[in-house]
Design a protein around this motif. Structure first.
Motif, PDB file in Angstrom:
ATOM      1  N   THR A 411     -13.011 -10.968 -19.248  1.00  0.00           N
ATOM      2  CA  THR A 411     -12.802 -10.169 -17.705  1.00  0.00           C
ATOM      3  C   THR A 411     -11.591 -10.015 -17.394  1.00  0.00           C
ATOM      4  OG1 THR A 411     -11.289 -12.848 -17.432  1.00  0.00           O
ATOM      5  CG2 THR A 411     -14.280 -12.688 -17.111  1.00  0.00           C
ATOM      6  N   THR A 412     -11.830  -8.717 -16.765  1.00  0.00           N
ATOM      7  CA  THR A 412     -10.934  -7.684 -16.979  1.00  0.00           C
ATOM      8  C   THR A 412     -10.171  -7.932 -15.366  1.00  0.00           C
ATOM      9  OG1 THR A 412     -11.008  -6.412 -18.460  1.00  0.00           O
ATOM     10  CG2 THR A 412      -9.647  -5.898 -17.129  1.00  0.00           C
ATOM     11  N   THR A 413      -9.603  -8.259 -14.899  1.00  0.00           N
ATOM     12  CA  THR A 413      -8.343  -7.889 -13.449  1.00  0.00           C
ATOM     13  C   THR A 413      -7.993  -6.564 -12.967  1.00  0.00           C
ATOM     14  OG1 THR A 413      -7.387 -10.146 -13.717  1.00  0.00           O
ATOM     15  CG2 THR A 413      -6.962  -8.719 -11.937  1.00  0.00           C
ATOM     16  N   GLN A 414      -8.952  -6.604 -12.030  1.00  0.00           N
ATOM     17  CA  GLN A 414      -9.234  -4.654 -11.684  1.00  0.00           C
ATOM     18  C   GLN A 414      -7.870  -4.669 -10.781  1.00  0.00           C
ATOM     19  OE1 GLN A 414     -10.205  -2.803 -12.791  1.00  0.00           O
ATOM     20  NE2 GLN A 414     -12.472  -3.745 -14.321  1.00  0.00           N
ATOM     21  N   PRO A 415      -7.266  -3.780 -10.583  1.00  0.00           N
ATOM     22  CA  PRO A 415      -6.369  -3.382 -10.125  1.00  0.00           C
ATOM     23  C   PRO A 415      -6.800  -3.465  -8.348  1.00  0.00           C
ATOM     24  CG  PRO A 415      -6.089  -1.864 -11.448  1.00  0.00           C
ATOM     25  CD  PRO A 415      -7.483  -1.898 -11.984  1.00  0.00           C
ATOM     26  N   ASN A 416      -5.852  -3.422  -7.470  1.00  0.00           N
ATOM     27  CA  ASN A 416      -6.191  -3.077  -6.328  1.00  0.00           C
ATOM     28  C   ASN A 416      -5.602  -1.743  -5.898  1.00  0.00           C
ATOM     29  OD1 ASN A 416      -7.022  -5.633  -5.479  1.00  0.00           O
ATOM     30  ND2 ASN A 416      -4.131  -6.113  -5.292  1.00  0.00           N
ATOM     31  N   TRP A 417      -6.755  -0.570  -5.279  1.00  0.00           N
ATOM     32  CA  TRP A 417      -6.698   0.301  -4.725  1.00  0.00           C
ATOM     33  C   TRP A 417      -4.929   0.672  -3.712  1.00  0.00           C
ATOM     34  CZ3 TRP A 417      -5.250   2.789  -0.179  1.00  0.00           C
ATOM     35  CH2 TRP A 417      -4.750   1.207   0.564  1.00  0.00           C
ATOM     36  N   TRP A 418      -4.720  -0.055  -3.314  1.00  0.00           N
ATOM     37  CA  TRP A 418      -3.050   0.213  -3.377  1.00  0.00           C
ATOM     38  C   TRP A 418      -2.303   0.658  -3.973  1.00  0.00           C
ATOM     39  CZ3 TRP A 418      -5.372  -3.934  -1.779  1.00  0.00           C
ATOM     40  CH2 TRP A 418      -4.913  -5.219  -1.530  1.00  0.00           C
ATOM     41  N   GLU A 419      -2.614   0.341  -5.275  1.00  0.00           N
ATOM     42  CA  GLU A 419      -2.137   0.129  -6.409  1.00  0.00           C
ATOM     43  C   GLU A 419      -1.838   0.995  -7.369  1.00  0.00           C
ATOM     44  OE1 GLU A 419      -1.157  -5.032  -6.768  1.00  0.00           O
ATOM     45  OE2 GLU A 419      -2.681  -3.189  -8.677  1.00  0.00           O
ATOM     46  N   ILE A 420      -3.338   1.817  -7.188  1.00  0.00           N
ATOM     47  CA  ILE A 420      -3.539   2.747  -8.204  1.00  0.00           C
ATOM     48  C   ILE A 420      -3.379   3.798  -7.512  1.00  0.00           C
ATOM     49  CG2 ILE A 420      -5.207   4.016  -9.202  1.00  0.00           C
ATOM     50  CD1 ILE A 420      -6.895   1.889  -8.694  1.00  0.00           C
ATOM     51  N   ILE A 421      -3.240   4.501  -6.232  1.00  0.00           N
ATOM     52  CA  ILE A 421      -3.319   5.814  -5.511  1.00  0.00           C
ATOM     53  C   ILE A 421      -1.295   5.811  -5.403  1.00  0.00           C
ATOM     54  CG2 ILE A 421      -2.822   7.198  -3.448  1.00  0.00           C
ATOM     55  CD1 ILE A 421      -5.742   5.325  -2.461  1.00  0.00           C
ATOM     56  N   ASP A 422      -1.048   6.743  -6.117  1.00  0.00           N
ATOM     57  CA  ASP A 422       0.738   7.049  -6.560  1.00  0.00           C
ATOM     58  C   ASP A 422       1.212   7.897  -4.979  1.00  0.00           C
ATOM     59  OD1 ASP A 422       3.101   7.945  -8.334  1.00  0.00           O
ATOM     60  OD2 ASP A 422       2.497   9.679  -6.935  1.00  0.00           O
ATOM     61  N   TRP A 423       2.055   7.557  -4.703  1.00  0.00           N
ATOM     62  CA  TRP A 423       2.972   7.582  -3.758  1.00  0.00           C
ATOM     63  C   TRP A 423       3.156   9.156  -3.084  1.00  0.00           C
ATOM     64  CZ3 TRP A 423       7.315  10.689  -3.166  1.00  0.00           C
ATOM     65  CH2 TRP A 423       7.911  10.877  -4.001  1.00  0.00           C
ATOM     66  N   ARG A 424       2.946   9.747  -4.051  1.00  0.00           N
ATOM     67  CA  ARG A 424       3.076  11.468  -4.161  1.00  0.00           C
ATOM     68  C   ARG A 424       1.458  12.005  -3.625  1.00  0.00           C
ATOM     69  NH1 ARG A 424       5.326   9.797  -8.709  1.00  0.00           N
ATOM     70  NH2 ARG A 424       7.573   9.904  -9.630  1.00  0.00           N
ATOM     71  N   ILE A 425       0.601  11.206  -4.150  1.00  0.00           N
ATOM     72  CA  ILE A 425      -0.392  11.904  -3.597  1.00  0.00           C
ATOM     73  C   ILE A 425      -1.601  11.412  -2.196  1.00  0.00           C
ATOM     74  CG2 ILE A 425      -3.253  11.562  -3.908  1.00  0.00           C
ATOM     75  CD1 ILE A 425      -2.575  11.884  -7.108  1.00  0.00           C
ATOM     76  N   LEU A 426      -0.689  10.633  -2.667  1.00  0.00           N
ATOM     77  CA  LEU A 426      -1.032   9.845  -0.995  1.00  0.00           C
ATOM     78  C   LEU A 426      -0.622  11.266   0.329  1.00  0.00           C
ATOM     79  CD1 LEU A 426      -1.568   8.078   1.557  1.00  0.00           C
ATOM     80  CD2 LEU A 426       0.019   6.818   1.089  1.00  0.00           C
ATOM     81  N   LEU A 427       0.995  11.638   0.325  1.00  0.00           N
ATOM     82  CA  LEU A 427       2.097  11.963   0.938  1.00  0.00           C
ATOM     83  C   LEU A 427       1.502  13.472   1.202  1.00  0.00           C
ATOM     84  CD1 LEU A 427       4.610  12.018   2.721  1.00  0.00           C
ATOM     85  CD2 LEU A 427       5.441  12.796   0.564  1.00  0.00           C
ATOM     86  N   LEU A 428       0.939  13.921   0.176  1.00  0.00           N
ATOM     87  CA  LEU A 428       0.090  15.010  -0.241  1.00  0.00           C
ATOM     88  C   LEU A 428      -1.259  15.060   0.533  1.00  0.00           C
ATOM     89  CD1 LEU A 428       0.250  18.053  -1.364  1.00  0.00           C
ATOM     90  CD2 LEU A 428      -0.803  17.049  -3.810  1.00  0.00           C
ATOM     91  N   ALA A 429      -1.899  14.421   0.597  1.00  0.00           N
ATOM     92  CA  ALA A 429      -3.488  14.337   1.011  1.00  0.00           C
ATOM     93  C   ALA A 429      -2.543  13.599   3.269  1.00  0.00           C
ATOM     94  CB  ALA A 429      -3.346  12.666   0.697  1.00  0.00           C
ATOM     95  N   ILE A 430      -1.872  12.951   3.235  1.00  0.00           N
ATOM     96  CA  ILE A 430      -1.380  13.142   4.624  1.00  0.00           C
ATOM     97  C   ILE A 430      -0.647  14.826   5.037  1.00  0.00           C
ATOM     98  CG2 ILE A 430       0.231  11.837   6.592  1.00  0.00           C
ATOM     99  CD1 ILE A 430       0.285   9.820   4.835  1.00  0.00           C
ATOM    100  N   GLY A 431       0.170  15.814   4.608  1.00  0.00           N
ATOM    101  CA  GLY A 431       0.170  16.975   5.050  1.00  0.00           C
ATOM    102  C   GLY A 431      -0.595  16.815   5.301  1.00  0.00           C
ATOM    103  N   ALA A 432      -2.081  17.457   4.230  1.00  0.00           N
ATOM    104  CA  ALA A 432      -2.872  18.483   3.934  1.00  0.00           C
ATOM    105  C   ALA A 432      -3.891  18.125   5.714  1.00  0.00           C
ATOM    106  CB  ALA A 432      -3.923  18.543   2.811  1.00  0.00           C
ATOM    107  N   LEU A 433      -4.285  16.844   5.988  1.00  0.00           N
ATOM    108  CA  LEU A 433      -4.867  16.175   6.836  1.00  0.00           C
ATOM    109  C   LEU A 433      -3.692  16.803   8.088  1.00  0.00           C
ATOM    110  CD1 LEU A 433      -5.643  12.694   6.401  1.00  0.00           C
ATOM    111  CD2 LEU A 433      -7.343  14.775   5.676  1.00  0.00           C
ATOM    112  N   SER A 434      -2.526  16.858   8.049  1.00  0.00           N
ATOM    113  CA  SER A 434      -1.631  17.562   9.202  1.00  0.00           C
ATOM    114  C   SER A 434      -2.428  18.773   9.763  1.00  0.00           C
ATOM    115  CB  SER A 434      -0.560  17.097   8.870  1.00  0.00           C
ATOM    116  OG  SER A 434      -0.174  15.670   9.594  1.00  0.00           O
ATOM    117  N   ILE A 435      -1.689  19.399   8.660  1.00  0.00           N
ATOM    118  CA  ILE A 435      -1.946  20.900   8.629  1.00  0.00           C
ATOM    119  C   ILE A 435      -3.371  20.764   9.071  1.00  0.00           C
ATOM    120  CG2 ILE A 435      -2.547  23.111   7.415  1.00  0.00           C
ATOM    121  CD1 ILE A 435      -0.322  21.870   5.707  1.00  0.00           C
ATOM    122  N   ALA A 436      -4.727  20.628   8.732  1.00  0.00           N
ATOM    123  CA  ALA A 436      -6.280  20.401   9.114  1.00  0.00           C
ATOM    124  C   ALA A 436      -6.566  20.103  10.186  1.00  0.00           C
ATOM    125  CB  ALA A 436      -6.672  19.833   8.258  1.00  0.00           C
TER     126      ALA A 436
END
Length: 462
Positions: A411-436
Motif C-alpha cells: 500500500t503506497t501512501t500518496q502525498p497530499n496535493w499541497w506537498e506536490i505543488i512547488d511554490w514557484r509554480i503556484l507563484l507563477l499561476a497567481i501572477g498569470a491569473l492576476s494579469i488575466a
C-alpha cells in the motif's frame, strides 16, 4: 523749504551703499577664510596622525604576508623564535633604532643563520618591503600575524624535545650492551629528536634514522655522517658537540633500533594552531571529503568510526590525527589523503575535528546512510506481511514470522496535493491569473465606455 536730493546725489548714495556692502562682504569672507584656516591648522596634527596610521596599516598588512612567506619558518608563528633563533616579539627590538633594524634585515648578521634579504645583497626583498618588516617588528600585532601565517598554510614545523619513556628505558637496559643503548636514547632525545622525530621516524625536515635502509649502512659510514654532517642538507657535523664515545653510542642505537621498543621517545602533544578561517576551511573540506563515511557531525556511520566522541578526541593527539589522515589506515576503508591534499588542508581538517572535543559525547550514535536520489522520488511504502504480524518499510515480497507464508500486500501512501505543488509554480499561476483578470477588467470597462450615449448640447440656452 525741504531739501530734495538731485539725481547725482542719489547716484553717489547708491554707490556708497554698494561700496559699504562690498567692504562688509570682503571682511566677512576674509574672516571666514581666517576661521577656516584656523580650523584646518587645528585639525592638521590629527589628520597627519590618521594618515600615518592608514599608511602604517597598509604596510603592516603587507608585512604580515612577507613575514609568513619568509620569516616564520625560523622566527615562529608569532615572532616567538624557534630554538636558537631569537624572538622578534621583543621590547628590545620594538625600541631598537630604525636604521639598525633595517640594516640587520637588509644585510643579515655575519656568522649566524640570519641571511641578507636586500636585493642589493642578493636577497629577494626591496627596500620598501624591508621597511614594512621593520614596521611590523616595531608596531605589529603578533596575534594577528600568527593568524595570517596559519591562514596561508605556512605554520612552521617547530622542533621539539622529549623525555624517554622511563619504563621502556629501563627495559632496554636488559638487552645486550643495554647501558650503551640507554645512554644513546638519552643523547638522541636531547640532540636529535627535534629533526629526526619521535622514535627516529623522521619529520618534514629530516629523514628517518629508524629505518632498515639506514641500518644496512656500515658503522664507519654512519659515524662519518654524524661526525662531519651531510653537505647540502640540514645535517650538521656533531664533532664539536658530542664526544667520540657519544657518537659511537648513537651509531649503535641506529644499527640496533629494531630491538628498541616502540614509543620509547614519544612525540609531544602539540596542538595544531587554528583560526576562524582555518576552521571554516576545515569544515568545508570535512563536509566534502569525510562526512560520507564519518557522518556530517563526525558521529560515525556503518562504514567508518565516530570522530566526534570523547574517547577518540581524548586519546588521540593532533599529530596522530594528522598522520592518520595523511597516510591512511592500511587494511581499512580509510585512504591516504596526503597525495590529494596539502599539509595545510589536512591541518585545517584536524583543527576542525579537534574543536568538537569540549562538547563530544561519551558514546556516539552512528547515523544511517540515506537512500539515493532526490527526496520526491523516495516514496514511503508500507509492506504488510501475509500471515505474520511484522510490518516493514520497503517494496517487494515479505515473509511473515507467524504460522505460514504469504504474498506481501503493498500500500503506497500518496502525498497530499499541497506537498506536490512547488511554490514557484503556484507563484507563477497567481501572477498569470492576476494579469488575466486585470486585462478582463480593462476590457469590460472599455466596452462600457463605448456603450454610453454621447452627451447632447442644451440648445434652449441659446
Amino acid at each position: 523749504m525741504a531739501f530734495r536730493p538731485t539725481g547725482e546725489t542719489l547716484m553717489n548714495l547708491t554707490q556708497n551703499r554698494t561700496r559699504i556692502i562690498e567692504v562688509l562682504i570682503g571682511i566677512l569672507a576674509t574672516q571666514l577664510i581666517v576661521f577656516g584656516l584656523a580650523i584646518y591648522m587645528f585639525n592638521e596634527p590629527t589628520r597627519i596622525v590618521e594618515a600615518q596610521g592608514e599608511i602604517l596599516n597598509v604596510q603592516l598588512d603587507d608585512a604580515m604576508t612577507l613575514y609568513a612567506q619568509n620569516c616564520s619558518v625560523c622566527h615562529g608563528l608569532a615572532g616567538e623564535g624557534i630554538g636558537a633563533t631569537p624572538a622578534l616579539d621583543s621590547d628590545a627590538l620594538r625600541t631598537m633604532d630604525y636604521n639598525d633594524l633595517e640594516k640587520v634585515i637588509a644585510r643579515g648578521r655575519f656568522n649566524t643563520a640570519m641571511p641578507a634579504w636586500s636585493k642589493e645583497d642578493g636577497g629577494p626583498l626591496s627596500d620598501y618591503q624591508i621597511s614594512e618588516l621593520v614596521a611590523l617588528i616595531q608596531s605589529g600585532d603578533w596575534i594577528e600575524t600568527q593568524d595570517r601565517v596559519v591562514n596561508l598554510g605556512l605554520a612552521p614545523l617547530i622542533p621539539f624535545t622529549t623525555d624517554p619513556n622511563p619504563a621502556l628505558l629501563a627495559e632496554i637496559g636488559n638487552l645486550p650492551d643495554g647501558a650503551t643503548l640507554q645512554a644513546a636514547v638519552q643523547l638522541f632525545a636531547a640532540n636529535c629528536v627535534a629533526c629526526h622525530g619521535a622514535d627516529g621516524l623522521g619529520t618534514g625536515i629530516a629523514p628517518a634514522v629508524n629505518d632498515p635502509l639506514v641500518r644496512e649502512k656500515t658503522a664507519d659510514e654512519l659515524n662519518r655522517t654524524v661526525t662531519l654532517g651531510s653537505p647540502g642538507t640540514l645535517m650538521a657535523g656533531w664533532a664539536n658537540v658530542l664526544t667520540t664515545e657519544d657518537i659511537n653510542a648513537l651509531v649503535t642505537l641506529i644499527q640496533r633500533w629494531d630491538e628498541v621498543p616502540a614509543g620509547i621517545l614519544p612525540a609531544p602533544n602539540v596542538p595544531i594552531p587554528v583560526t576562524e578561517e582555518s576552521l571554516a576551511l576545515g569544515g568545508q573540506l570535512f563536509s566534502q571529503n569525510c562526512s560520507r563515511c564519518h557522518g556530517p557531525e563526525g558521529q560515525g556511520t556503518q562504514r567508518a568510526p565516530a570522530l566526534n566522541v570523547k574517547s577518540f578526541l581524548t586519546d588521540t593527539s593532533d599529530l596522530a590525527i594528522q598522520q592518520i589522515v595523511t597516510q591512511g589506515v592500511p587494511g581499512t576503508a580509510m585512504p591516504a589523503w596526503g597525495d590529494r591534499m596539502t599539509e595545510s588542508d589536512i591541518q585545517a581538517i584536524v583543527g576542525f575535528v579537534r574543536q568538537w572535543e569540549p562538547t563530544a559525547p561519551e558514546v556516539a550514535t552512528p547515523t544511517r546512510g540515506g537512500g539515493g536520489g532526490p527526496p520526491w522520488l523516495r516514496n514511503n511504502t508500507t509492506t504488510t506481511q501475509g500471515t505474520g504480524q511484522q510490518s516493514t518499510t520497503g517494496q517487494g515480497q515479505g515473509q511473515g514470522q507467524g504460522q505460514g507464508q504469504g504474498q506481501a500486500a503493498q500500500t503506497t501512501t500518496q502525498p497530499n496535493w499541497w506537498e506536490i505543488i512547488d511554490w514557484r509554480i503556484l507563484l507563477l499561476a497567481i501572477g498569470a491569473l492576476s494579469i488575466a483578470f486585470t486585462l478582463i477588467f480593462m476590457g469590460v470597462e472599455s466596452l462600457k465606455a463605448r456603450a454610453r450615449p454621447a452627451p447632447t448640447e442644451d440648445k434652449s440656452q441659446e
